[in-house]
Enzyme design. Structure first.
Site, PDB file in Angstrom:
ATOM      1  N   PHE A 240       0.816  -1.220   0.000  1.00 47.83           N
ATOM      2  CA  PHE A 240       0.000   0.000   0.000  1.00 47.83           C
ATOM      3  C   PHE A 240       0.847   1.267   0.000  1.00 47.83           C
ATOM      4  O   PHE A 240       0.569   2.231   0.687  1.00 47.83           O
ATOM      5  CB  PHE A 240      -1.023  -0.023   1.152  1.00 47.83           C
ATOM      6  N   CYS A 251     -15.131  -0.168  -0.362  1.00 47.02           N
ATOM      7  CA  CYS A 251     -14.772  -0.194   1.060  1.00 47.02           C
ATOM      8  C   CYS A 251     -14.075   1.058   1.557  1.00 47.02           C
ATOM      9  O   CYS A 251     -14.558   1.729   2.461  1.00 47.02           O
ATOM     10  CB  CYS A 251     -13.884  -1.406   1.336  1.00 47.02           C
TER      11      CYS A 251
HETATM   12  C1  UDX Z   1     -10.173  -3.289   0.565  1.00 44.36           C
HETATM   13  C2  UDX Z   1      -9.313  -3.991   1.642  1.00 44.36           C
HETATM   14  O1  UDX Z   1      -8.025  -4.261   1.094  1.00 44.36           O
HETATM   15  C3  UDX Z   1      -9.991  -5.247   2.128  1.00 44.36           C
HETATM   16  O2  UDX Z   1      -9.237  -5.833   3.176  1.00 44.36           O
HETATM   17  C4  UDX Z   1     -11.362  -4.869   2.633  1.00 44.36           C
HETATM   18  O3  UDX Z   1     -12.036  -5.951   3.148  1.00 44.36           O
HETATM   19  C5  UDX Z   1     -12.162  -4.219   1.521  1.00 44.36           C
HETATM   20  O4  UDX Z   1     -11.466  -3.064   1.076  1.00 44.36           O
HETATM   21  P1  UDX Z   1     -10.582  -3.514  -2.035  1.00 44.36           P
HETATM   22  O5  UDX Z   1     -11.400  -2.270  -1.917  1.00 44.36           O
HETATM   23  O6  UDX Z   1     -11.158  -4.646  -2.792  1.00 44.36           O
HETATM   24  O7  UDX Z   1     -10.218  -4.098  -0.597  1.00 44.36           O
HETATM   25  O8  UDX Z   1      -9.210  -3.132  -2.782  1.00 44.36           O
HETATM   26  P2  UDX Z   1      -7.707  -2.767  -2.411  1.00 44.36           P
HETATM   27  O9  UDX Z   1      -6.825  -3.663  -3.170  1.00 44.36           O
HETATM   28  O10 UDX Z   1      -7.506  -2.709  -0.961  1.00 44.36           O
HETATM   29  O11 UDX Z   1      -7.567  -1.314  -3.061  1.00 44.36           O
HETATM   30  C6  UDX Z   1      -8.388  -0.232  -2.705  1.00 44.36           C
HETATM   31  C7  UDX Z   1      -8.060   0.996  -3.512  1.00 44.36           C
HETATM   32  O12 UDX Z   1      -6.802   1.507  -3.162  1.00 44.36           O
HETATM   33  C8  UDX Z   1      -8.010   0.771  -5.030  1.00 44.36           C
HETATM   34  O13 UDX Z   1      -8.639   1.862  -5.675  1.00 44.36           O
HETATM   35  C9  UDX Z   1      -6.524   0.747  -5.345  1.00 44.36           C
HETATM   36  O14 UDX Z   1      -6.251   1.174  -6.649  1.00 44.36           O
HETATM   37  C10 UDX Z   1      -5.998   1.723  -4.322  1.00 44.36           C
HETATM   38  N1  UDX Z   1      -4.592   1.482  -3.953  1.00 44.36           N
HETATM   39  C11 UDX Z   1      -4.225   0.346  -3.298  1.00 44.36           C
HETATM   40  C12 UDX Z   1      -3.630   2.452  -4.234  1.00 44.36           C
HETATM   41  O15 UDX Z   1      -3.933   3.491  -4.830  1.00 44.36           O
HETATM   42  N2  UDX Z   1      -2.336   2.230  -3.839  1.00 44.36           N
HETATM   43  C13 UDX Z   1      -1.947   1.121  -3.175  1.00 44.36           C
HETATM   44  O16 UDX Z   1      -0.763   1.009  -2.845  1.00 44.36           O
HETATM   45  C14 UDX Z   1      -2.922   0.137  -2.899  1.00 44.36           C
END
Ligand code: UDX
Length: 438
Positions: A240, A251
């Site tokens: 992240f 979420c």
């Molecule tokens: C998230 C949580 O990871 C999960 O544990 C929870 O139950 C539900 O919410 P999700 O929303 O499916 O899951 O996606 P995730 O992979 O966590 O990414 C969320 C958002 O953050 C996406 O838009 C992604 O593009 C963004 N993101 C993620 C970033 O911009 N940078 C990162 O380093 C990681």
């Protein structure tokens, strides 16, 4: 399983795969009919295979009575979307309670849906008041990320179980028995908070690295190198820390708001989360500034948005950055094209005024800029001679830092990433003489 959405379906398929008999109840007749006919209504890798393999242990129904006739443990997997006030809308949860048939003393309600801290206490009190003191209640939040949800269920970092009675926690833990993961047994309120705090912290990391990226742009550092250097510190970890155009999905935006609101309702001003939300909003819009930097006036320009779902490997468009971007560009008077490998159908309803394209090449043909909005693997080869020849102006704004800047430049593109060193200055590639492709 009460609710056949993302969480309910994945949880149902995975529990069936572990050998449990699972009844899935949903209130939408078409969804239940689809599932009964073997059609999977969502795009989630591995889910169709799992549902097919475990078909004999899965049943789909519209009737709550059917569910409780067969099952003693009911996982609540209903939506808890945000309301206008930013609080979570718990009407679907309360509806489940209203619908509970006469159940015996072995019935156990397990909350998978993300709910405000304190919800378990309220549900417990409501059950008691309705003469259902014998029905157990457990909080067992989900940590499934879309696109990797099956793997996240099968190999979780931890399983959180918050219960009022030890025996109820034991029963839920037993269901996960073959899975090797630490089980975190806590009280119900702490389980609820673990879920909200985890999502809020991950969102905070994203907004943090996005701000670092923005500072990198004005100081000449490269956020990709910075994130790598930070992530090797075991106290920070590498996850992240991907800078981009902000987080979306079902979420993070909702849970960060809900936690901020929950604190506010109790009189606490959660300043940090305000900043996390604001940074995320601004981050989505920065792309417009990057386009204007290279193209000047956006009116009359054609912009191709590549990737429309909120992240790869899903057709979910909830809170996708593409929606904000498309609306802003249309408001500027640009012609907006959109491409996505799996969510064109969803986009149809949500992106009025955007020309949706079946292929990347159609989307970029005659375009003044191509924006990588979602890091679909299909876009890794975007900086090709074919794409360059098709575009009116070979500008790539890489909102996810997916491409290699040097390769893109070598292929004749003007390249602009997020927080990357050497973002091109306007007019870096001479394009004035180029004719639009036919
Ligand atoms: C998230 C949580 O990871 C999960 O544990 C929870 O139950 C539900 O919410 P999700 O929303 O499916 O899951 O996606 P995730 O992979 O966590 O990414 C969320 C958002 O953050 C996406 O838009 C992604 O593009 C963004 N993101 C993620 C970033 O911009 N940078 C990162 O380093 C990681």
């Amino acid at each position: 399983m009460i609710g056949a959405g993302w969480v309910g379906l994945v949880t149902a398929a995975c529990f069936a795969d572990l050998g449990h008999d699972v009844v899935v109840r949903d209130i939408v007749p078409e969804r239940v009919a689809d599932l009964q006919a073997g059609r999977v209504p969502i795009h989630e890798p591995g889910l169709p295979e799992l549902l097919a393999q475990a078909r004999d242990r899965l049943r789909f129904t519209l009737a709550m009575a059917d569910l409780f006739a067969a099952a003693r443990v009911a996982f609540v997997c209903v939506g808890t979307p945000p309301t206008y006030s930013g609080d979570a809308d718990l009407s679907a949860v309360w509806h489940v309670l209203d619908e509970l048939p006469d159940v015996d003393e072995r019935a156990l309600l397990v909350m998978k849906s993300t709910v405000p801290v304190g919800t378990g206490e309220k549900v417990r009190a409501a059950l008691d008041a309705r003469g259902l003191a014998h029905v157990g209640y457990v909080s067992n939040p989900e940590f499934l990320a879309e696109g990797t949800a099956v793997r996240d269920f099968q190999a979780p970092d931890r399983i959180v179980i918050g219960a009022f009675a030890e025996s109820d926690a034991d029963r839920v833990a037993a269901l996960y028995a073959p899975i090797e993961a630490p089980i975190v047994r806590v009280d119900v309120a702490s389980a609820e908070m673990i879920k909200l705090a985890s999502n809020a912290f991950l969102a905070t990391r994203i907004s943090f690295i996005n701000e670092i990226a923005n500072v990198c742009e004005v100081t000449g550092a490269d956020v990709e190198q910075v994130a790598r250097g930070m992530g090797l510190d075991h106290r920070l970890g590498p996850h992240f820390l991907r800078a981009g155009i902000g987080f979306g999905g079902s979420c993070f935006p909702k849970d960060v708001q809900a936690l901020k609101q929950l604190a506010g309702n109790s009189g606490y001003h959660f300043q940090l989360l305000n900043a996390v939300i604001e940074v995320n909003e601004l981050q989505k819009r920065r792309v417009v500034g990057k386009l204007a930097k290279h193209l000047g006036e956006l009116r009359g320009k054609t912009i191709a948005l590549l990737g429309l779902s909120f992240k790869p490997n899903t057709n979910d468009m909830r809170e996708a950055s593409s929606l904000v971007l498309a609306a802003r560009l249309l408001a500027e008077g640009a012609t907006v094209r959109g491409w996505d490998p799996v969510s064109l159908e969803e986009a149809q309803a949500l992106m009025q005024g955007v020309e949706l394209c079946e292929t990347v090449l159609t989307a970029v043909t005659g375009a003044d800029a191509a924006v990588v909005v979602t890091e679909w693997p299909e876009l890794r080869g975007l900086a090709s001679s074919e794409v360059r020849a098709a575009m009116r102006n070979p500008l790539i704004v890489d909102g996810r830092n997916l491409l290699d800047p040097e390769e893109a430049r070598a292929a004749g593109f003007t390249y602009e990433g997020i927080g990357r060193a050497g973002n091109d200055t306007p007019g870096a590639v001479e394009t004035a003489e180029r004719e639009p492709a036919a």
